[in-house]
Write a protein that holds these residues in place. Structure first.
Motif, PDB file in Angstrom:
ATOM      1  N   GLN A 188       0.819  -1.204   0.000  1.00  7.57           N
ATOM      2  CA  GLN A 188       0.000   0.000   0.000  1.00  7.57           C
ATOM      3  C   GLN A 188       0.861   1.265   0.000  1.00  7.57           C
ATOM      4  O   GLN A 188       0.687   2.155  -0.826  1.00  7.57           O
ATOM      5  CB  GLN A 188      -0.877  -0.027   1.251  1.00  7.57           C
ATOM      6  CG  GLN A 188      -1.934   1.026   1.259  1.00  7.57           C
ATOM      7  CD  GLN A 188      -2.703   0.984   2.563  1.00  7.57           C
ATOM      8  OE1 GLN A 188      -2.200   0.502   3.574  1.00  7.57           O
ATOM      9  NE2 GLN A 188      -3.922   1.476   2.538  1.00  7.57           N
ATOM     10  N   LEU A 189       1.849   1.271   0.894  1.00 10.11           N
ATOM     11  CA  LEU A 189       2.687   2.459   0.994  1.00 10.11           C
ATOM     12  C   LEU A 189       3.519   2.645  -0.250  1.00 10.11           C
ATOM     13  O   LEU A 189       3.692   3.758  -0.742  1.00 10.11           O
ATOM     14  CB  LEU A 189       3.599   2.329   2.210  1.00 10.11           C
ATOM     15  CG  LEU A 189       2.910   2.655   3.519  1.00 10.11           C
ATOM     16  CD1 LEU A 189       3.821   2.334   4.680  1.00 10.11           C
ATOM     17  CD2 LEU A 189       2.519   4.127   3.550  1.00 10.11           C
ATOM     18  N   ARG A 249       1.450   4.055  -2.819  1.00  9.83           N
ATOM     19  CA  ARG A 249       1.094   5.406  -2.470  1.00  9.83           C
ATOM     20  C   ARG A 249       2.257   6.351  -2.703  1.00  9.83           C
ATOM     21  O   ARG A 249       2.097   7.440  -3.228  1.00  9.83           O
ATOM     22  CB  ARG A 249       0.669   5.429  -0.989  1.00  9.83           C
ATOM     23  CG  ARG A 249      -0.344   6.486  -0.636  1.00  9.83           C
ATOM     24  CD  ARG A 249      -1.527   6.513  -1.571  1.00  9.83           C
ATOM     25  NE  ARG A 249      -2.386   5.367  -1.482  1.00  9.83           N
ATOM     26  CZ  ARG A 249      -3.393   5.222  -0.618  1.00  9.83           C
ATOM     27  NH1 ARG A 249      -3.646   6.171   0.240  1.00  9.83           N
ATOM     28  NH2 ARG A 249      -4.137   4.149  -0.648  1.00  9.83           N
ATOM     29  N   TYR A 250       3.472   5.897  -2.367  1.00 11.62           N
ATOM     30  CA  TYR A 250       4.645   6.736  -2.591  1.00 11.62           C
ATOM     31  C   TYR A 250       4.861   6.946  -4.072  1.00 11.62           C
ATOM     32  O   TYR A 250       5.241   8.018  -4.520  1.00 11.62           O
ATOM     33  CB  TYR A 250       5.902   6.104  -1.977  1.00 11.62           C
ATOM     34  CG  TYR A 250       5.938   6.164  -0.483  1.00 11.62           C
ATOM     35  CD1 TYR A 250       5.031   6.951   0.218  1.00 11.62           C
ATOM     36  CD2 TYR A 250       6.879   5.455   0.233  1.00 11.62           C
ATOM     37  CE1 TYR A 250       5.058   7.014   1.594  1.00 11.62           C
ATOM     38  CE2 TYR A 250       6.912   5.504   1.612  1.00 11.62           C
ATOM     39  CZ  TYR A 250       6.002   6.282   2.286  1.00 11.62           C
ATOM     40  OH  TYR A 250       6.025   6.338   3.643  1.00 11.62           O
ATOM     41  N   ARG A 266       2.685   7.091  -6.285  1.00 14.79           N
ATOM     42  CA  ARG A 266       1.697   8.012  -6.840  1.00 14.79           C
ATOM     43  C   ARG A 266       1.927   9.441  -6.396  1.00 14.79           C
ATOM     44  O   ARG A 266       1.583  10.379  -7.100  1.00 14.79           O
ATOM     45  CB  ARG A 266       0.304   7.566  -6.408  1.00 14.79           C
ATOM     46  CG  ARG A 266      -0.451   6.953  -7.542  1.00 14.79           C
ATOM     47  CD  ARG A 266      -1.780   6.411  -7.160  1.00 14.79           C
ATOM     48  NE  ARG A 266      -2.490   7.174  -6.167  1.00 14.79           N
ATOM     49  CZ  ARG A 266      -3.505   6.686  -5.465  1.00 14.79           C
ATOM     50  NH1 ARG A 266      -3.897   5.458  -5.666  1.00 14.79           N
ATOM     51  NH2 ARG A 266      -4.119   7.412  -4.566  1.00 14.79           N
ATOM     52  N   THR A 267       2.494   9.590  -5.181  1.00 14.71           N
ATOM     53  CA  THR A 267       2.600  10.946  -4.647  1.00 14.71           C
ATOM     54  C   THR A 267       3.970  11.573  -4.840  1.00 14.71           C
ATOM     55  O   THR A 267       4.085  12.780  -4.766  1.00 14.71           O
ATOM     56  CB  THR A 267       2.263  10.959  -3.153  1.00 14.71           C
ATOM     57  OG1 THR A 267       3.071   9.977  -2.516  1.00 14.71           O
ATOM     58  CG2 THR A 267       0.813  10.636  -2.910  1.00 14.71           C
ATOM     59  N   ARG A 268       4.995  10.743  -5.095  1.00 17.11           N
ATOM     60  CA  ARG A 268       6.328  11.337  -5.285  1.00 17.11           C
ATOM     61  C   ARG A 268       6.565  11.535  -6.767  1.00 17.11           C
ATOM     62  O   ARG A 268       6.962  10.601  -7.460  1.00 17.11           O
ATOM     63  CB  ARG A 268       7.443  10.425  -4.766  1.00 17.11           C
ATOM     64  CG  ARG A 268       7.406  10.061  -3.309  1.00 17.11           C
ATOM     65  CD  ARG A 268       7.602  11.251  -2.471  1.00 17.11           C
ATOM     66  NE  ARG A 268       6.316  11.422  -1.791  1.00 17.11           N
ATOM     67  CZ  ARG A 268       6.104  12.123  -0.712  1.00 17.11           C
ATOM     68  NH1 ARG A 268       7.061  12.804  -0.192  1.00 17.11           N
ATOM     69  NH2 ARG A 268       4.925  12.196  -0.168  1.00 17.11           N
TER      70      ARG A 268
END
Ligand SMILES: Nc1ncnc2c1ncn2[C@@H]1O[C@H](COP(=O)(O)OP(=O)(O)OP(=O)(O)O)[C@@H](O)[C@H]1O
Ligand SMILES: [Mg+2]
Lengths: 277, 603
Positions: free
Chosen positions: B5-6, B9-10, B12-14
């Motif tokens: 998940q992380l 998520r990383y 997608r966001t970084r």
């Protein structure tokens, strides 16, 4: 209030042994407790430390932070630790929560030493038995509130188990979030929440893994007094209703005196122990 | 679970991580493009070499050759008959070629190969390498570039294969074997690369109607094409008239009708009025009658000035010259355009010098008529090979046994039904033929060094390009380090929640893996798309720059050849992923080693 769904704990037995041997009832078979019936009222689980010493080393300079701390909390107790800034309160909490290792001394739980366990076991123990609350909330900014709350279970379970139980997990998470009064914020990111809301989310996260001990490091430190009071009320009710053991660090006297017992730290030693009202 | 998940998520966001994805992507795409083009060139080159060399070549070490070719071929048939599809006997010998160009005599060293076109054509593609075929002349077509579309048929020789195939003058050829052609040069490339050696399909437009016609591929012969004959007639006539002018008493015109002595010297640039210009196709191409005689049996000499034979009859010795021997590019001073200058044209004579068989080898000279120009696309061959009729070469070199009439050859080329059997056949032939007299090799073994050089080149290029991906790897390392520093507090939080070292580590390794997978996935896609549209891209760049990037007159390729090897693509993608993961190991370890308390205190 509905009966909380029992969340199955990880099958691995080793980490549990530290706790379970002292008590007759294995944790896994813990029955769904009726409401108002505290989870572990009958168990006399205790967390404590003996002659704890911890010092930081800066080159040749040794900075002693804890110099022989003896402390014991019994199950269902609400203990607050107060003291001046720099007296080592946070350090003590970290050592008790197995985030840090002491230089000298032992940490016990139910009569078993836990500070010398291997790292994976300590990680597991921390995941299952301790819930942390921090002054600056420490939510993960990339995750939504719900995802933050379920994080301890996400860490506990393998992907496969997570998927097979995600429904029960989410149900339980919503319940807890509801209980801390954030039902309308489930999809929000931490950056979209106020300090009080973030702290409630942190409390929900600490509770979801059904810990035995809640370790709170100045949970009201960043909040205004009214919001702080709300958080305190929440903690007090958790302690009362679920008989949750709470160790809370604070230097606010008015907050500290809401606990059952106050331990005052000074210069790395326990100075006074006050029995609060 | 949280790792995945992380990790996602990383990702997608970084957005900064996208930079490393792009570098991985570009590296992978470049590698795929370069490999595909290199492989395309190599494949094309191998095909060309293979086309000239035949599958297996049995050679004698000595230039005297094997005295009895027929017996040797019989032997091959016995040893490996069921693998063999066709065989041809050739004589390969060193020689020199001399010809006159603008008043000077040019001499070049060559490899002289005596062939029989019929059997040689069965062993390897021969006719498609001849310019008389690729220019359409051999089929009786006179072509010219058309400003509108395709190439225009200026004339069709009556009785030629184009004529019987149904092509009319005025048709426009727009496609060959299913691919569109824009001009005569492209048509030539298409014809040269005709896979089916039996027939070609031409798409034409006649009166606005599209049509598809099939023409048989002509068989290789030693005959001159009609316009080469015309050219020959013209230059011989010119030569004769010059001789007449110089020594009017010596030449007695046999016919007496056409060559009356003239009072003025003939102008060298304008042949007699009745003759067409030698260098340009006759305007009345369509009206040219087919050759009056069939010259399938060379050997009847056509004496100069004799009225018995046609003036345009070629000499008994005939050659296909490699294009590189007689061509060179010259730049037009005015327009800046590069055109190809031909020093010798089909129908003219050249002088050939070689050595005789036997001891000691003696020089032998003969004059041969250039029947055709040979253009394989391999400059080593095109600037070195002269194909000659086998019988003449054998005769000149004294390779025919006067008592038995046995003809000696120096090599026998074998075409197999299935090239996969080459190893077995080579083994059998080696066992049957004594190694001190014969060498038996496949074409690959014969061209080993060249092929090895290409492979080495590809290898070095790959190493260099992989270094580019490694650079991308360092980019990933730096960016990940930054992300780990940025995420220090979060790592502390995860530890407090019970995440293990391995868990933290696998977040970042998974992150690297995801970057690698996404980067190389997009890179593979990009590379494949680029390779697929490489010729359109080349057209676009040509259009933008205003000059040809990939000149087919230099490379002889109608378009950039490509060959995508799935295995190479797989390895490149895997390598890129591995580098991304390797680059993330260091930051991941750093993340795992972070002390939880210090990480939590980090602000
Ligand atoms: N990594 C470290 N290196 C050196 N000294 C440290 C380190 N971490 C903490 N200390 C010191 O240990 C002492 C105790 O720190 P701790 O955070 O436990 O205090 P605290 O009682 O929680 O204070 P506060 O009420 O301000 O949070 C402080 O004097 C601090 O400077
Ligand atoms: Mg503190």
């Amino acid at each position: 209030m509905r009966t909380p769904q029992p969340i199955p704990r990880d099958a691995s037995q080793q980490a549990r042994d530290a706790w379970a041997t002292a008590t007759s009832a294995p944790v896994t078979t813990e029955p769904a407790s009726p409401p108002q019936q505290p989870n572990r009222s009958e168990k006399a689980s205790r967390l404590g430390c003996v002659a704890l010493e911890k010092s930081y080393r800066k080159g040749d300079l040794v900075i002693p932070v804890l110099r022989g701390v003896d402390l014991e909390v019994t199950s269902g107790e609400f203990l607050s630790v107060s003291g001046q800034s720099g007296s080592g309160k946070s350090t003590l909490l970290h050592v008790l929560g197995l985030l840090d290792a002491p230089n000298v001394g032992e940490v016990h739980c139910d009569g078993r030493r836990i500070d010398n366990l291997t790292e994976p076991k300590r990680d597991e123990l921390r995941n299952q038995n301790f819930g942390f609350i921090f002054q600056s909330y420490h939510l993960l900014p990339e995750l939504t509130l719900l995802e933050n709350v379920v994080a301890p279970l996400a860490i506990r379970f393998s992907t496969l188990r997570w998927w097979s139980q995600r429904k029960a997990i989410h149900e339980r998470a919503s319940e807890i979030i509801e209980k801390v009064g954030l039902g309308h914020r489930i999809k929000h990111r931490p950056s979209e929440l106020s300090g009080g809301e973030m702290q409630r989310a942190a409390i929900a996260r600490a509770l979801i893994g059904q810990p035995r001990v809640l370790l709170a490091d100045e949970p009201t430190g960043n909040l205004d007094s009214a919001t702080g009071q709300e958080i305190m009320a929440l903690l007090a009710s958790l302690n009362e209703v679920q008989q949750l053991t709470i160790i809370m660090v604070t230097h606010d006297e008015r907050i500290a005196c809401q606990a059952h017992r106050i331990v005052r730290l000074a210069e790395g030693r326990v100075e006074t122990v006050n029995q609060a009202a | 679970m949280y790792k995945l998940q992380l990790c996602l998520r990383y990702l997608r966001t970084r957005w900064i991580a996208m930079a490393s994805i792009v570098s991985v992507m570009l590296g992978v795409a470049t590698m795929i493009v370069v490999n595909s083009v290199m492989a395309g060139f190599a494949t094309e080159m191998r095909e060309r070499i293979h086309g000239i060399l035949a599958d297996i070549v049995v050679e004698t070490h000595t230039l005297d050759g094997d005295p009895d070719a027929a017996a040797r071929m019989q032997e091959i048939q016995e040893v490996a008959g069921n693998y063999v599809e066709a065989m041809t006997a050739t004589v390969e010998v060193y020689g020199m070629i001399s010809f006159k160009y603008r008043g000077q005599v040019i001499t070049r060293p060559v490899t002289l190969i005596g062939i029989d076109p019929e059997t040689k054509g069965a062993v390897s593609p021969l006719v498609t390498n001849l310019t008389s075929f690729t220019s359409g002349r051999r089929m009786g077509l006179a072509l010219e570039d058309d400003a509108n579309i395709g190439c225009r048929v200026a004339g069709v020789l009556s009785g030629s294969s184009a004529d019987t195939g149904g092509i009319h003058a005025g048709d426009r050829i727009t496609g060959c074997n299913g691919t569109a052609v824009q001009d005569t040069r492209e048509l030539a490339s298409r014809l040269k690369n005709a896979v089916d050696q039996k027939a070609i399909e031409l798409d034409i437009i006649r009166d606005g109607q599209p049509l598809t016609l099939e023409l048989p591929v002509p068989r290789p012969t030693w005959n001159l094409t009609a316009d080469a004959r015309e050219h020959r007639r013209a230059i011989i006539e010119l030569e004769r008239r010059r001789l007449e002018w110089n020594q009017p008493q010596d030449i007695v015109p046999a016919g007496g009708t056409q060559a009356a002595p003239q009072p003025t010297p003939p102008d060298l640039n304008t042949p007699p009025g009745s003759q067409p210009s030698p260098l340009t196709p006759p305007p009345s191409f369509e009206t040219i009658p087919p050759p009056a005689r069939d010259f399938s049996t060379p050997g009847t000499p056509a004496p100069l000035g004799s009225d018995v034979a046609d003036l345009s009859d070629p000499l008994p010795a005939r050659v296909y010259l490699g294009a590189g021997l007689i061509e060179f590019p010259i730049e037009d001073k005015k327009t800046g355009e590069i055109r190809i200058e031909r020093m010798v044209l089909s129908g003219e004579d050249v002088r050939i010098t070689t050595v005789s068989a036997g001891r000691p080898p003696e020089p032998r000279h003969f004059t041969a008529t250039v029947v055709d120009v040979f253009k394989s696309g391999m400059s080593e061959y095109d600037s070195n090979l002269v194909f000659c009729n086998l019988e003449e070469l054998q005769q000149t070199r004294g390779m025919i046994d006067p008592s038995t009439g046995d003809r000696a050859v120096t090599s026998i080329q074998v075409k197999l039904k299935n090239f996969e059997d080459a190893e077995t056949v080579v083994e059998r032939l080696r066992a049957a033929f004594p190694a001190h007299i014969y060498s038996v090799r496949t074409w690959q073994q014969k061209q080993g060094p060249l092929l090895a050089a290409v492979e080495l080149e590809t290898g070095i290029l790959n190493i260099l390009l992989f270094l580019i991906i490694t650079v991308a790897g360092f980019g990933i390392l730096a960016i990940f380090y930054m992300i780990v520093v940025e995420k220090t507090r979060d790592i502390g939080i995860l530890k407090a929640l019970g995440a293990s070292r391995r868990g933290i580590m696998s977040i970042f390794l998974g992150y690297g893996l995801a970057l690698g997978v996404v980067g190389s996935g997009v890179g593979v896609l990009l590379g494949l798309v680029f390779v697929h549209y490489i010729n359109q891209i080349e057209d676009g760049i040509t259009w933008m720059l205003g000059r040809k990037v990939f000149d087919e007159t230099i490379y002889y390729f109608p378009e950039i050849p490509t060959a995508v090897n799935p295995l190479t693509v797989g390895w490149v993608a895997l390598g890129a992923i591995a580098i991304a993961v390797l680059a993330s190991i260091l930051p991941a370890r750093r993340a795992a080693k972070l002390h939880p308390v210090q990480a939590l205190r980090y602000e």
